[in-house]
Design a protein around this motif. Structure first.
Motif, short mmCIF file in Angstrom:
data_model
loop_
_atom_site.label_atom_id
_atom_site.label_comp_id
_atom_site.label_asym_id
_atom_site.label_seq_id
_atom_site.Cartn_x
_atom_site.Cartn_y
_atom_site.Cartn_z
N MET A 257 17.49 12.71 9.40
CA MET A 257 17.30 13.60 10.79
C MET A 257 15.75 13.64 11.30
O MET A 257 14.87 14.82 10.54
CB MET A 257 17.65 15.39 10.98
N THR A 258 14.95 12.71 10.94
CA THR A 258 13.50 12.47 11.75
C THR A 258 12.44 13.17 12.45
O THR A 258 12.94 14.00 13.36
CB THR A 258 12.77 11.26 11.71
N ALA A 259 11.43 14.39 11.64
CA ALA A 259 10.68 15.18 12.88
C ALA A 259 10.90 14.63 13.81
O ALA A 259 10.88 16.10 14.64
CB ALA A 259 9.45 14.78 12.08
N ASP A 260 11.14 13.80 14.61
CA ASP A 260 10.58 12.87 16.05
C ASP A 260 11.89 13.05 16.61
O ASP A 260 12.20 13.97 18.00
CB ASP A 260 10.73 11.19 16.05
N ALA A 261 12.68 13.25 16.02
CA ALA A 261 15.03 13.45 16.77
C ALA A 261 14.50 14.76 16.33
O ALA A 261 15.22 15.23 17.70
CB ALA A 261 15.46 12.86 15.56
N PHE A 262 14.52 15.99 15.49
CA PHE A 262 14.21 17.67 15.82
C PHE A 262 13.20 17.58 16.86
O PHE A 262 14.24 17.92 17.63
CB PHE A 262 13.48 17.38 13.89
N LEU A 263 12.44 16.85 17.00
CA LEU A 263 11.13 17.30 17.93
C LEU A 263 12.08 17.05 19.43
O LEU A 263 12.20 17.86 20.31
CB LEU A 263 9.70 16.57 18.32
N SER A 264 12.62 15.75 19.55
CA SER A 264 13.63 15.02 20.59
C SER A 264 14.48 16.25 20.70
O SER A 264 14.86 16.58 22.33
CB SER A 264 13.59 13.96 20.71
N PRO B 83 0.73 -1.16 -0.35
CA PRO B 83 0.05 0.25 -0.21
C PRO B 83 1.01 1.21 0.03
O PRO B 83 1.77 1.23 0.29
CB PRO B 83 -0.65 -0.21 1.77
N GLU B 84 0.06 2.68 -0.30
CA GLU B 84 1.08 4.39 -0.14
C GLU B 84 1.20 3.86 0.85
O GLU B 84 1.41 3.83 2.09
CB GLU B 84 0.39 4.98 -0.45
N LEU B 85 2.19 4.61 0.71
CA LEU B 85 3.49 4.19 1.96
C LEU B 85 3.99 6.04 2.81
O LEU B 85 3.99 6.98 1.68
CB LEU B 85 5.03 3.45 2.32
N ASP B 86 4.36 6.11 4.19
CA ASP B 86 4.70 7.32 4.50
C ASP B 86 6.03 7.61 4.97
O ASP B 86 7.13 6.60 4.37
CB ASP B 86 4.00 7.66 5.96
N HIS B 87 6.71 8.66 5.11
CA HIS B 87 8.38 9.36 4.94
C HIS B 87 8.70 7.81 6.00
O HIS B 87 10.04 7.29 5.39
CB HIS B 87 8.67 10.58 5.57
N LEU B 88 7.95 7.59 6.64
CA LEU B 88 8.70 6.41 7.43
C LEU B 88 8.66 4.64 7.10
O LEU B 88 9.03 3.97 8.18
CB LEU B 88 8.79 6.60 9.14
N GLY B 89 7.88 4.53 5.93
CA GLY B 89 7.97 3.36 5.35
C GLY B 89 6.61 2.53 6.18
O GLY B 89 6.39 1.70 5.70
N ARG B 90 5.44 3.59 5.75
CA ARG B 90 3.84 2.80 7.12
C ARG B 90 3.29 2.30 6.47
O ARG B 90 2.95 4.41 5.54
CB ARG B 90 4.47 3.21 8.59
N PRO B 91 2.51 2.21 6.26
CA PRO B 91 1.28 2.28 5.15
C PRO B 91 0.30 3.34 4.97
O PRO B 91 -0.34 3.22 6.54
CB PRO B 91 0.24 0.99 5.67
N LYS B 92 0.17 4.38 4.80
CA LYS B 92 -0.95 5.49 5.30
C LYS B 92 -2.51 5.45 5.27
O LYS B 92 -2.99 6.56 6.02
CB LYS B 92 -0.43 6.87 3.69
N ALA B 93 -2.97 4.15 5.11
CA ALA B 93 -4.23 3.92 5.34
C ALA B 93 -3.94 4.26 6.72
O ALA B 93 -5.42 4.45 7.33
CB ALA B 93 -4.16 2.65 4.70
N PHE B 94 -3.51 3.74 7.60
CA PHE B 94 -2.88 3.21 9.15
C PHE B 94 -2.40 4.45 9.81
O PHE B 94 -2.80 4.62 11.02
CB PHE B 94 -3.20 1.57 8.94
N PHE B 95 -1.73 4.59 9.18
CA PHE B 95 -0.60 5.79 9.89
C PHE B 95 -0.61 7.05 9.37
O PHE B 95 0.30 7.88 9.74
CB PHE B 95 0.54 5.26 10.66
N GLY B 96 -1.35 7.11 8.57
CA GLY B 96 -1.65 8.69 7.70
C GLY B 96 -2.08 9.91 9.20
O GLY B 96 -0.88 10.66 8.52
N ASN B 97 -2.99 9.54 9.76
CA ASN B 97 -2.96 10.79 10.40
C ASN B 97 -2.40 10.74 11.96
O ASN B 97 -2.40 9.43 12.28
CB ASN B 97 -4.58 10.35 11.20
N SER B 98 -2.03 11.23 12.52
CA SER B 98 -2.09 11.20 14.46
C SER B 98 -2.71 10.88 15.00
O SER B 98 -3.92 11.25 14.72
CB SER B 98 -1.51 12.49 14.43
N ILE B 99 -2.89 9.97 16.30
CA ILE B 99 -3.75 10.09 17.07
C ILE B 99 -4.94 10.87 17.42
O ILE B 99 -6.14 10.78 17.02
CB ILE B 99 -2.87 9.59 18.42
N HIS B 100 -3.66 12.24 17.40
CA HIS B 100 -4.35 13.94 18.04
C HIS B 100 -5.71 14.17 16.77
O HIS B 100 -6.65 14.29 16.79
CB HIS B 100 -3.69 15.02 18.37
#
Lengths: 363, 158, 427, 144, 219
Positions: free
Chosen positions: E1-8, A215-232
């Motif tokens: 430097m990921t955003a997380d590391a940047f924030l840390s 599936p489409e991945l985000d900048h950390l290689g995670r599927p955007k479908a599940f990791f696209g939004n923050s919990i907040h």
């Protein structure tokens, strides 16, 4: 044992009606967090889905991810899926062990060379040649490199496999590394979380089984479908955050009313995962709904991001001694410069010659 | 024939006069000490006062010239100045008072004020020892006032 | 002019810098409010007259010499040392463009006492040979002759004789044990001798003994205005010696602005010790007499009248109520200018500006501020309590064709004194 | 094996129907727009409730508001699926359950007829074959 | 430097260094000022210098009517961004949590919506302040590079804070890191610019107030 029937043929063979198949596609879409409008595409894809071979390698891990997957009371659909993937190697789940187990793995690799799915959980120790975690005498590092070579795609399950997780936390004695730290040139899909949400694991696998692609991945290689939004972003307590209503302690009036847990260290805003919508244990709840702040377990190095109970706006280090050190240094430097100033003033005063009218001769 | 022997009489006499008469007598007092200043503007200013038919505007203009003369003659702050050079300043101040509205208010009459200024002008010139010149000015003023009153009486003025 | 004097100038400015000045320079946020309080900027619109800009050389010396960051910047060549050109350019701002009126200090939101800093930067400019010619001459005369205008005792003695002759009152010289030691400013002796007569008649009615010291009758202090504390101390010492020798209880500073603050507030710090006598401004003395019922006046002025508060009296001296109460005795038609008392506008001539011929044109521009106040109010008479203000105001009014007579408050009060029949007075 | 829901714990849900978080209103608005679309273009929409951040009690509140319509149907395929029409015709509540009665997915379909109810085209030929087979069989001829 | 590391980094070492330099710099400046001392006032006064000093520290907060009339916009704008900045800093719940966690002091905050509005107000007010500084002849004449630097490091935290809170521009993790770094930039720059006035203004008002109190003059 190889079977070239497509998933669709196998479903019909086991007496699944058209409506049953449609229901299956609808729930799969929901599981994959894809919009219901995708059901026709899923139906078409499932018709022709091949039954892939899957090799699951568990390295330096706590079996939490496997526990999470198997404990998932996956409803029949997951069960069905797992009936249809040939989990050829999982040394916790499989009956065989020792040499026989390794033999089974080698056969699976040879037969499906180039198109089996490698699933990894647990980090890979690298220090001292990776001696800190071995299977049947083979270091995780060597095994990973060997198996990965013939894999069509690799799914790193859990924050350990995805980013190094707990073993990787400071001081990282075993030199633990993530899959993507070691393997390159292969499509790697990270399903982070400690453990990841069961339905997210199955959702990702279902997506691969259904469409045969990642599936489409985000900048950390995670599927955007599940990791696209923050919990907040998807948290149901967000209105309280907007109104500035925060729980101050875990049992005060605010906490009982279900107010925002920002002040209790919730890392929801900086953590990307599907907990707020997928929730855990069949949509029952998730940490925030249970009254505890999110600890950001799906983010890299979340162990080292400061106290779990320090709010995001609170600096992580202890300001006490820094303040003291800086104050002492400031005072010392101040005193030194002060003395120099005082000395300069004294020399000036001593050197002061009484000014008389004659000194005022204009230019 | 009215004679004025001392300052009290002089002061009493002057307070009885009306403003125009006072201006007239005051102008005469200033003319008496006019020789101490070279500022020609004052002579013209005083002449306006003496003319009975001087208009309000003319009087105002005269006052302004006298005031300008006084300012020009004053000892500049911080400048090197000499007490004996101050008499033109006091003459101008006297002329200014003679031609203008009386700033000091009710109690001292306009003419008496001018008289004082003129005496100050003479005082500048009087050296330590010489007391007469100031006394001369005082007696001259008494004489001028007496003559003025008498001339007035002759013309039927009371 | 050898660079030595520039060096001496810089070192003298450095000597003035103390904790308050350091805190002022640390707080200035360049908000420009002091400019809006300064009549020189308001009337000329020239930003160079912004008060805090007038002490820029001192700021640079403070930063480069007394702060670590400043020293580093200096060594790295990031901030320029103060040089002869700076003294050249700033002389006109520090002297001609500032009457030390203190209005900027009063409005500064962070509390910087800018006029005090300008008073102190002058210490450096004077010894660097960058004081205006007029002020240098005045200071020389003040030291050598005893009065900035060269007034000698003979002039005072002539006036005392005149006083005796005209009013029969005595102005006793060197009278030991008198209640009051009266000081006179040269401006009063030369231009407004009526002040002496007023003092004599008031003291006589109040039944107080007073005297003038033949060795120290001069009240003004050119040392303070030019900004040379050593000379200012010498001038103050003369008054102190005379007062302590005569054993007077109170020294009266006459109708003058800076003389009062120089003797009362700067004096003790200049000579390094408190006095054993009191210092009062003549208005304070008159107010005391009024309160003790010793001042009986009659008759009320009918003219519409206002009072120009000398800056040093209100902002630096705190004498605000006294003139109002005193005016209350002699007029019912007193009105206040828009900005009065501690927020009054300066006449433009104080702080040595009127003794500096080069500043005349600037002074006349600054006067427009007072002109607009008077135009707005519309009065018949202007009362003040400082001889220099009086002359500056008269010049300004005359130049602007405004026929408003200016009178000293003490003189006016004396005119309204009730004549005690047969008790001295007219012989 | 006991299921999670059987564990007797009393969950303190929000104060009754309308939840304090106010998350229900947006869903109702979405349903309203879908209805408008359905009315104007005939296009049907399906909202997957598992993707909506509901607080405890929000879902119950929503169902309470939607209420009960005239039609309710049960589809027994891979476990039970209940399809109920809400008080608003065209708005259907579809709840898929697994053979073990655990809720697989809850969806709100805004359509004329829910997709699962209409007979799939491919089944018609199978139905035809089955009926032909039955008709040609001896038992059919005896009873005809 | 990921955003997380940047924030840390921003929440960790970044903050440590910023706090160190801030405390060190401000304390150094305080010593540099106090070390220069002040001669006692030997003159006969009318009142108490201490009372005068304390009074002026409070009263000098309000402008004099005469000066206010000449530049009402600039003065009112000054209040807007000062009050706005301080309100957002001290009355926004997460900030209060920071002080609570680090110093144990806590106090009630304002609803987040109001803080958000104050943030916007402060940003516009600071922009207006720059416009005024660039257009007024006096301010342009007085201003040096450090004035504009001080302005910039004051605006950035409010701007980035607003962007972070409203999840704009960058993903929240990165935006929060940028916000915290901008605060650290302010802390680092402060002791070397006119921002020292945030503390030294009390000292300056005290000294002038003391002299006025001693003399019994208005201050």
């Amino acid at each position: 044992m190889k079977d070239d029937q497509t998933l669709g043929e196998r479903l019909r063979e086991s007496g699944i009606s058209r409506r049953g198949f449609l229901k299956f596609c609808a729930t799969t879409a929901s599981m994959m967090a894809l919009p219901p409008s995708m059901v026709p595409a899923i139906a078409a894809a499932l018709e022709t889905a091949r039954r892939p071979s899957v090799i699951w390698l568990s390295f330096q891990e706590c079996t939490g991810c496997t526990e999470s997957l198997t404990r998932s009371h996956a409803p029949t659909v997951e069960g069905l899926i797992f009936d249809h993937i040939s989990l050829d190697y999982h040394h916790t789940l499989q009956a065989a062990s020792g040499e026989a187990a390794e033999e089974a793995r080698r056969i699976a690799m040879e037969e499906n060379h180039g198109n089996y799915l490698l699933i990894v959980d647990g980090s890979i120790p690298q220090k001292d040649g990776g001696v800190y975690s071995t299977i049947a005498g083979i270091t995780n590092l060597a095994m990973l490199e060997e198996v990965a070579e013939g894999a069509a795609a690799i799914v790193a399950i859990g924050t350990c496999a995805a980013y190094g997780g707990l073993p990787h936390a400071n001081p990282n004695p075993t030199g633990a590394a993530s899959v993507s730290d070691i393997i390159s040139g292969k499509p790697i899909l990270n399903v982070s979380g400690c453990p990841p949400i069961p339905t997210v694991i199955t959702g990702v696998l279902a997506h691969y089984l259904t469409f045969g692609t990642l599936p489409e991945l985000d900048h950390l290689g995670r599927p955007k479908a599940f990791f696209g939004n923050s919990i907040h972003d998807r948290c149901y307590r967000r209105p309280f955050y907007e109104r500035g209503q925060f729980a101050e302690t875990f049992d005060d009036e605010g906490a009982r009313k279900g107010w925002c847990l920002f002040k209790l260290g919730c890392k929801g805003p900086t953590t990307y995962n599907a907990c707020a919508t997928e929730k855990w244990n069949q949509h029952t709840s998730f940490p925030i709904q249970a009254g505890h702040g999110c600890i950001g377990c799906s983010e890299p190095d979340f162990w080292d991001r400061g106290g779990f109970y320090d709010a995001l706006s609170v600096p992580t280090d202890d300001a006490g001694n820094i303040l003291l050190g800086a104050a002492v240094a400031g005072a010392a430097a101040g005193a030194a410069v002060g003395l120099m100033n005082r000395k300069k003033q004294n020399t000036d005063t001593r050197a002061h010659e009484k000014v008389t009218v004659d000194d005022l001769n204009g230019d | 024939m009215r004679t004025i022997e001392n300052d009290d009489d002089l002061r009493a006499a002057l307070t009885q006069m009306d403003v125009t008469d006072q201006r007239h007598v005051a102008a005469l007092f200033v003319e008496d000490v006019l020789e101490y200043t070279h500022d020609s503007r004052l002579r013209h200013a005083l002449s306006v006062v003496i003319r009975a038919d001087a208009s309000e505007a003319e009087l105002k203009a005269a006052h302004r010239t006298a005031r300008a003369a006084a300012l020009d003659a004053h000892a500049r702050c911080g400048a090197d100045s000499d007490w004996s050079d101050q008499s033109p300043y006091f003459v101008a101040r006297a002329a200014e008072a003679a031609t203008g509205k009386n700033a000091k208010g009710t109690s001292s009459t306009l003419a008496w004020l001018v008289a004082m200024q003129c005496r100050m002008a003479t005082c500048c010139l009087a050296s330590e020892t010489d007391q007469e010149s100031e006394e001369n000015t005082c007696s001259a003023q008494r004489r001028i006032a007496a003559e003025f009153i008498n001339s007035r009486k002759d013309n039927g003025h009371e | 002019m050898s660079s030595a004097s520039i060096e001496k100038g810089i070192r003298m400015i450095r000597e003035q810098i103390d904790a308050p000045i350091a805190s002022f320079f640390s707080s200035c946020v360049h908000c420009g409010m002091c400019a809006d309080a300064c009549h020189f900027y308001v009337q000329t619109g020239d930003p160079r007259y912004t008060p805090i800009n007038k002490v820029e050389p001192m700021r640079r010396i403070w930063e480069q010499e007394y702060t670590l960051w400043g020293r580093i910047k200096a060594t790295l060549g990031l901030s320029r040392k103060v040089n002869a050109q700076d003294f050249e350019a700033w002389e006109e701002l520090v002297y001609d463009g500032c009457s030390l009126c203190g209005r900027c200090s009063l409005v500064c939101p962070v509390g910087n006492d800018i006029s005090d800093m300008i008073r102190k930067i002058r210490e450096g400019f004077a010894v660097a040979g960058h004081a205006p010619e007029g002020l240098v001459g005045a200071t020389r005369r003040a030291v050598e002759i005893g009065s900035p205008m060269g007034v000698r005792l003979s002039a005072l003695e002539a006036q005392i004789r005149h006083l005796k002759h005209d009013t029969g009152l005595d102005a006793p010289l060197d009278q030991a044990g008198a209640d009051y030691l009266v000081l006179l400013s040269s401006m009063e002796i030369m231009n407004f001798p009526e002040y002496l007569e007023a003092i004599a008649r008031i003291m006589q009615q109040a039944g107080k003994t007073w005297t003038i010291s033949s060795r120290a009758f001069e009240a003004t202090n050119s040392g303070v205005q030019i900004g040379v504390s050593d000379i200012a101390a010498e001038l103050v010492q003369r008054v102190v010696d005379a007062a302590e020798e005569l054993g007077v209880k109170t020294v009266i500073s006459p109708e003058c602005g800076h003389a009062y603050t120089a003797i009362r507030f700067e004096g003790p710090n200049l000579i390094g010790r408190p006095y054993n006598f009191r210092v009062q401004h003549i208005l304070e003395v008159l107010e005391e007499f009024r309160q003790q019922g010793l001042l009986k006046t009659k008759g009320k002025e009918t003219d519409r009248m206002t009072f120009h508060d000398p800056c040093q009296l209100v902002r630096k001296g705190g004498v605000i109520e006294a003139p109002r109460n005193l005016l209350g005795m002699v007029t019912d038609s007193f009105v206040e200018m828009r900005d009065h008392a501690e927020m009054n506008w300066c006449c433009g001539g104080g702080g040595g500006v009127s003794a500096n011929e080069r500043a005349d044109e600037l002074k006349s521009k600054a006067f427009n501020q007072k002109k607009s106040q008077l135009d707005e109010l519309g009065v018949d008479t202007l009362v003040t309590a400082c001889a220099n203000c009086r002359i500056t105001l008269e010049e300004g009014l005359e130049r602007n064709d405004m026929d408003i007579p200016v009178i000293g408050l003490t003189e006016m009060l004396a005119d309204h004194l009730v004549e005690e029949p047969g008790k001295g007075g007219e012989t | 094996m006991s299921r999670l829901q059987d564990i007797p714990i009393q969950v303190l849900d929000g104060q009754g129907g309308q939840s304090e978080t106010g998350n229900v209103a947006p869903v109702l608005h979405e349903i309203r727009h879908a209805l408008a679309r359905l009315a104007s273009t005939g296009e049907s929409t399906s909202i997957d409730l598992s993707a909506i951040p509901f607080a405890p009690g929000d879902e119950a509140a929503l169902f309470g508001l939607l209420g009960q319509g005239e039609v309710s149907a049960v589809v027994n395929a891979l476990g039970e699926t209940r399809i109920e029409e809400t008080t608003y015709p065209g708005v259907w509540l579809v709840t898929h359950r697994s053979p073990q009665e655990t809720v697989l997915s809850t969806q709100i379909e805004i359509t004329r007829t829910p997709s699962l109810l209409s007979t799939p085209a491919e089944d018609l030929s199978d139905a035809l074959d089955a009926l032909d087979h039955y008709l040609s069989s001896p038992t059919a001829q005896e009873s005809a | 430097m990921t955003a997380d590391a940047f924030l840390s980094f921003a929440r960790g070492t970044g903050f440590d260094w910023a706090l160190t330099i801030f405390v060190f710099g401000m304390l150094l400046r305080l010593f540099e000022v106090l070390s220069l001392g002040r001669k006692p006032d030997l003159s006969e006064g009318r009142g108490s210098g201490v009372q005068g000093g304390l009074k002026t520290i409070v009263t000098r907060t309000l402008p004099r009517a005469a000066v206010f009339a000449r530049e009402p916009v600039r003065i009112i704008n000054g209040y807007v961004f000062h009050i706005g900045f301080l309100a957002v800093l001290f009355l926004y719940e997460p900030h209060i949590e920071l002080f609570d966690a680090k110093m144990g002091l806590s106090w009630p905050g304002l609803p987040t919506g109001i803080i958000n509005a104050l943030g916007v107000l402060t940003i516009f007010s600071l922009l207006l302040a720059l416009a005024l500084r660039l257009t007024s002849p006096v301010l342009k004449f007085l201003s040096t590079g450090s004035d504009y630097l001080a302005w910039l490091v004051t605006l950035l935290p409010v701007l980035t804070g607003y962007l972070a809170y409203n999840h704009m521009l960058l993903p929240y993790t990165a935006m929060l890191a940028v916000h915290i770094l901008s605060v650290e930039l302010l802390m680092v720059v402060a002791p070397f610019t006119k921002l020292t006035h945030m503390f030294s203004f009390m000292l300056a008002r005290w000294y002038q107030g003391y002299r006025a109190g001693h003399r019994g003059v208005e201050s």
